[in-house]
Design an enzyme around this catalytic site. Structure first.
Site, PDB file in Angstrom:
ATOM      1  N   GLU A 106       0.821  -1.206   0.000  1.00 45.55           N
ATOM      2  CA  GLU A 106       0.000   0.000   0.000  1.00 45.55           C
ATOM      3  C   GLU A 106       0.859   1.262   0.000  1.00 45.55           C
ATOM      4  O   GLU A 106       1.940   1.291   0.589  1.00 45.55           O
ATOM      5  CB  GLU A 106      -0.874   0.049   1.257  1.00 45.55           C
ATOM      6  CG  GLU A 106      -1.919  -1.021   1.336  1.00 45.55           C
ATOM      7  CD  GLU A 106      -2.695  -0.941   2.645  1.00 45.55           C
ATOM      8  OE1 GLU A 106      -3.582  -1.779   2.833  1.00 45.55           O
ATOM      9  OE2 GLU A 106      -2.403  -0.055   3.477  1.00 45.55           O
ATOM     10  N   GLY A 176       5.109  -2.309   7.344  1.00 48.77           N
ATOM     11  CA  GLY A 176       6.461  -2.769   7.634  1.00 48.77           C
ATOM     12  C   GLY A 176       7.195  -1.905   8.638  1.00 48.77           C
ATOM     13  O   GLY A 176       6.776  -0.801   8.967  1.00 48.77           O
ATOM     14  N   GLU A 177       8.291  -2.428   9.133  1.00 48.27           N
ATOM     15  CA  GLU A 177       9.183  -1.728  10.058  1.00 48.27           C
ATOM     16  C   GLU A 177      10.417  -1.277   9.273  1.00 48.27           C
ATOM     17  O   GLU A 177      11.246  -2.102   8.885  1.00 48.27           O
ATOM     18  CB  GLU A 177       9.566  -2.658  11.209  1.00 48.27           C
ATOM     19  CG  GLU A 177      10.752  -2.222  12.050  1.00 48.27           C
ATOM     20  CD  GLU A 177      10.651  -0.800  12.573  1.00 48.27           C
ATOM     21  OE1 GLU A 177      11.513   0.020  12.214  1.00 48.27           O
ATOM     22  OE2 GLU A 177       9.700  -0.519  13.328  1.00 48.27           O
ATOM     23  N   SER A 208       9.759   6.535  10.562  1.00 46.08           N
ATOM     24  CA  SER A 208       9.213   6.133  11.858  1.00 46.08           C
ATOM     25  C   SER A 208       9.592   4.691  12.156  1.00 46.08           C
ATOM     26  O   SER A 208       9.611   3.845  11.264  1.00 46.08           O
ATOM     27  CB  SER A 208       7.683   6.275  11.843  1.00 46.08           C
ATOM     28  OG  SER A 208       7.118   5.814  13.050  1.00 46.08           O
ATOM     29  N   SER A 231       7.059   5.164  17.210  1.00 50.89           N
ATOM     30  CA  SER A 231       5.716   4.724  17.592  1.00 50.89           C
ATOM     31  C   SER A 231       5.767   4.308  19.057  1.00 50.89           C
ATOM     32  O   SER A 231       6.264   3.236  19.390  1.00 50.89           O
ATOM     33  CB  SER A 231       5.270   3.545  16.713  1.00 50.89           C
ATOM     34  OG  SER A 231       5.133   3.948  15.375  1.00 50.89           O
ATOM     35  N   LEU A 232       5.254   5.178  19.914  1.00 51.74           N
ATOM     36  CA  LEU A 232       5.343   4.947  21.356  1.00 51.74           C
ATOM     37  C   LEU A 232       4.074   4.288  21.884  1.00 51.74           C
ATOM     38  O   LEU A 232       4.104   3.206  22.454  1.00 51.74           O
ATOM     39  CB  LEU A 232       5.601   6.269  22.075  1.00 51.74           C
ATOM     40  CG  LEU A 232       5.849   6.196  23.576  1.00 51.74           C
ATOM     41  CD1 LEU A 232       7.095   5.371  23.890  1.00 51.74           C
ATOM     42  CD2 LEU A 232       5.970   7.603  24.156  1.00 51.74           C
ATOM     43  N   HIS A 233       2.949   4.991  21.780  1.00 52.45           N
ATOM     44  CA  HIS A 233       1.608   4.470  22.039  1.00 52.45           C
ATOM     45  C   HIS A 233       1.309   4.079  23.483  1.00 52.45           C
ATOM     46  O   HIS A 233       0.228   3.554  23.758  1.00 52.45           O
ATOM     47  CB  HIS A 233       1.296   3.270  21.133  1.00 52.45           C
ATOM     48  CG  HIS A 233       1.432   3.568  19.676  1.00 52.45           C
ATOM     49  ND1 HIS A 233       0.795   4.633  19.070  1.00 52.45           N
ATOM     50  CD2 HIS A 233       2.154   2.958  18.694  1.00 52.45           C
ATOM     51  CE1 HIS A 233       1.103   4.662  17.789  1.00 52.45           C
ATOM     52  NE2 HIS A 233       1.936   3.668  17.537  1.00 52.45           N
ATOM     53  N   ASN A 307      -7.817   4.593  13.632  1.00 50.97           N
ATOM     54  CA  ASN A 307      -8.771   4.107  12.644  1.00 50.97           C
ATOM     55  C   ASN A 307      -9.281   2.743  13.086  1.00 50.97           C
ATOM     56  O   ASN A 307      -8.527   1.923  13.617  1.00 50.97           O
ATOM     57  CB  ASN A 307      -8.103   3.970  11.269  1.00 50.97           C
ATOM     58  CG  ASN A 307      -7.877   5.306  10.598  1.00 50.97           C
ATOM     59  OD1 ASN A 307      -8.807   6.091  10.454  1.00 50.97           O
ATOM     60  ND2 ASN A 307      -6.650   5.573  10.204  1.00 50.97           N
ATOM     61  N   CYS A 350      -3.526   1.642   8.129  1.00 52.44           N
ATOM     62  CA  CYS A 350      -2.346   1.034   7.516  1.00 52.44           C
ATOM     63  C   CYS A 350      -2.528  -0.476   7.394  1.00 52.44           C
ATOM     64  O   CYS A 350      -2.790  -1.165   8.379  1.00 52.44           O
ATOM     65  CB  CYS A 350      -1.108   1.353   8.360  1.00 52.44           C
ATOM     66  SG  CYS A 350       0.421   0.756   7.636  1.00 52.44           S
TER      67      CYS A 350
END
Length: 363
Positions: A106, A176-177, A208, A231-233, A307, A350
């Site tokens: 994507e 992906g990372e 990121s 990306s902490l979250h 989302n 994503c």
């Protein structure tokens, strides 16, 4: 015909005809020299690729027929084929591209007041296993070559050419990372930033990571002016381990030490992505805990209303609670914004479009 210098060609590249988009200008110069051609032709090739955006080597009309045949024998231009294109009412466009081996990825075009931003994918799938993300459904299949990442931006730019618009920024936040595909990601960054490439300014590019600590140190040592986000979250180890299994391998205190190293090494601030999940990490006390964690850290927090992903159980945080979370952080002196939501009426999350297509294929 001379082969490409194997010390310069990254091991992730396919041995048969790789995409020419995978190679930096100096690598193409070396290949030209090794094949009896003038190295200045590399700049001409880059112009055809990134300014004129041709669809075949035959279109590179200021190159000799012999050189065009050499290029066609050794390289392909791109292996991406547009399988699906969705357009949101707000102008967001989501592309599902099919690769040479049938896998799909994507890419998203987001329209802002300040310009057009492209979100690119770096892997087919993902191994990180974040429990809120559609990208991990089905696991990791393979890394993308740099050319497959570059071609995403070129494809979107070609779509924008129809309305005389330009890609003004790039974010590496798709499937992906990126730090799991570190060498190809670096090559991609150098190609799109090059003034003879796509010429996208370093400060208009953001990468990121979910927090692969050794690569954060390595990225810091690159001394690039690229924007960097994590990306902490979560405000603590317990919640982060629940949301992001990677936290069990790369623990939060160690991650924060790597963050401080990056800031000290580069002099640049860091961004933290913080998705808000109803009843999980979105309470005022979580905001207070997050402010404690980030005290003294040169950073910016990007709050993300999540989302909805059908395959995941998380729910959206109510709007008033999002504002309360933001207000708490601001009261503690944390630089914070709420991400503007886009693409509500398409498969915006994503990995969501790819997952949907995979489901359709198995029916």
């Amino acid at each position: 015909m001379a082969e490409l210098n194997k010390t310069k060609v990254r091991k992730e590249l396919r041995t048969e005809r790789p995409s020419i988009y995978s190679f930096e200008l100096d690598e193409i110069k070396q290949w030209l020299t090794d094949n009896g051609e003038k190295p200045f032709r590399a700049a001409q090739i880059f112009e055809w690729l990134y300014e004129k955006r041709v669809s075949s080597f035959e279109d590179m009309t200021n190159l000799s027929k012999d050189l065009r045949e050499k290029l066609n024998t050794r390289f392909v231009l791109t292996t991406l084929k547009t399988a699906v294109k969705q357009t949101s009412q707000d102008g967001t466009m989501k592309f599902l591209f099919e690769l040479h081996d049938g896998y799909t990825i994507e890419t998203v075009l987001m329209r802002h007041e300040y310009g057009n931003s492209v979100c690119v994918t770096t892997q087919v799938g993902c191994r990180i296993g974040c429990t809120f993300c559609a990208s991990t459904l089905g696991g990791l299949k393979r890394n993308l070559e740099a050319g497959e990442i570059v071609a995403q931006v070129v494809k979107v730019q070609k779509a924008l050419d129809e309305t005389d618009e330009r890609v003004s920024s790039v974010v590496i936040m798709g499937i992906g990372e990126p730090f799991d595909n570190f060498n190809e990601m670096l090559a991609f960054l150098k190609i799109i930033n090059h003034d003879k490439g796509l010429n996208i300014g370093a400060r208009h590019i953001t990468v990121s990571t979910s927090g692969i600590i050794p690569k954060i140190y390595e990225f810091a040592d690159q001394q690039m002016q690229i924007n960097f986000a994590i990306s902490l979250h979560a405000p603590n180890t317990e919640i982060r381990s629940r949301l992001m299994p990677i936290n069990r391998a790369y623990k939060l205190p160690d991650l924060m030490e790597a963050v401080k190293y990056y800031i000290n090494k580069t002099g640049r601030r860091i961004s933290f992505e913080y998705g808000l999940f109803g009843g999980v990490n979105d309470q005022v006390e979580h905001a207070e805990e997050l402010a404690d964690l980030l005290e003294g850290v040169k950073c910016h927090v990007n709050l993300i209303p999540v989302n909805y992903v059908p395959e995941r159980d998380y729910v959206r945080t109510p709007r008033d609670q999002i504002f309360a979370f933001e207000k708490t952080l601001k009261s503690r002196g944390v630089n914070v914004t709420i991400r503007r939501e886009q693409g509500h009426d398409i498969d915006a999350a994503c990995g969501q479009l790819r997952a949907k297509e995979r489901q359709d294929e198995t029916r």
